[in-house]
Write an enzyme that holds these catalytic residues in place. Sequence first.
Site, PDB file in Angstrom:
ATOM      1  N   HIS A 155     -59.471 -75.414 -52.243  1.00  0.00           N
ATOM      2  CA  HIS A 155     -59.411 -76.994 -51.788  1.00  0.00           C
ATOM      3  C   HIS A 155     -60.053 -77.808 -52.372  1.00  0.00           C
ATOM      4  O   HIS A 155     -61.507 -76.964 -53.093  1.00  0.00           O
ATOM      5  CB  HIS A 155     -59.753 -76.184 -50.217  1.00  0.00           C
ATOM      6  CG  HIS A 155     -58.372 -76.350 -49.051  1.00  0.00           C
ATOM      7  ND1 HIS A 155     -58.869 -74.723 -49.227  1.00  0.00           N
ATOM      8  CD2 HIS A 155     -57.703 -77.016 -48.687  1.00  0.00           C
ATOM      9  CE1 HIS A 155     -57.593 -74.819 -48.510  1.00  0.00           C
ATOM     10  NE2 HIS A 155     -57.171 -75.676 -47.550  1.00  0.00           N
ATOM     11  N   LYS A 159     -64.613 -79.466 -48.620  1.00  0.00           N
ATOM     12  CA  LYS A 159     -64.307 -78.565 -47.568  1.00  0.00           C
ATOM     13  C   LYS A 159     -64.837 -78.341 -47.372  1.00  0.00           C
ATOM     14  O   LYS A 159     -65.939 -77.716 -48.132  1.00  0.00           O
ATOM     15  CB  LYS A 159     -62.844 -77.849 -47.979  1.00  0.00           C
ATOM     16  CG  LYS A 159     -62.364 -77.457 -46.659  1.00  0.00           C
ATOM     17  CD  LYS A 159     -61.089 -76.586 -46.686  1.00  0.00           C
ATOM     18  CE  LYS A 159     -60.232 -75.445 -45.654  1.00  0.00           C
ATOM     19  NZ  LYS A 159     -60.483 -77.046 -43.955  1.00  0.00           N
TER      20      LYS A 159
END
EC number: 1.17.1.8
Length: 267
Positions: A155, A159
Amino acid sequence: MRRIAVVGAAGRMGKTLIEAVQQAPGAGLTAAIDRPDSTLVGADAGELAALGRIGVPLSGDLAKVADEFDVLIDFTHPSVTLKNLAFCRKAGKAMIIGTTGFSAEEKQRLVEAGKDIPIVFAANFSIGVNLCLKLLDTAARVLGDEVDIEITEAHHRHKVDAPSGTALRMGEVVASALGRDLEKVAVYGREGQTGARDCQTIGFATIRAGDVVGDHTVLFAADGERVEITHKASSRMTFAKGAVRAAMWLDGKAPGLYDMQDVLGLH
């Protein structure tokens, strides 16, 4: 028209959700909420999402717009979501929850709230990811204990939780299919002299880099062959469209805690 509110509306995901709501037939954004100390409070939600003026001002107080919506979409933070959950439970409002990072105790609060209001809670609202969950259940049952299982996810740098909620959900599906308890067999990262791999474990590896929207791969590795089930998201819109689909599906549903497998008829 299905009256939809978006909380966290000034954030990246919030803006994408606003766009998705406005694109969906039969749906309309009727409330948008963000932090009370946000300098954007009062701004037009459509302009925040680069859609042009839609006549929905950004509010800093959920209670003040309680009469303006039927269902609240929340992709924020566990502490924020739980406060919104308590409000919606008291007000009799449906919820779509895409927040990740809940503890087991916090998830139980969602279960309790589902006794009073309809909720769709999912680690990932992508239709493709939810299809992958179905495939993972089948793969795990067929391949059984003959394979080593590893889950990798990547990600963007912003995040804050790891592994991702989607990776953990994938692990839960695989573990359940094999009759294992994920809490007991999960291995999160490896370092140093780890020794030989325990064949009952399910490994997790995490990457955080750049602007990766979300990549997930589950590897089933045996001697002589490997099976990989992979999903790659290239836009947050895939999650937003799934959330709006869930909001439309929830119309008229009885109180309960549902997931995207329910929405898509995959159970």
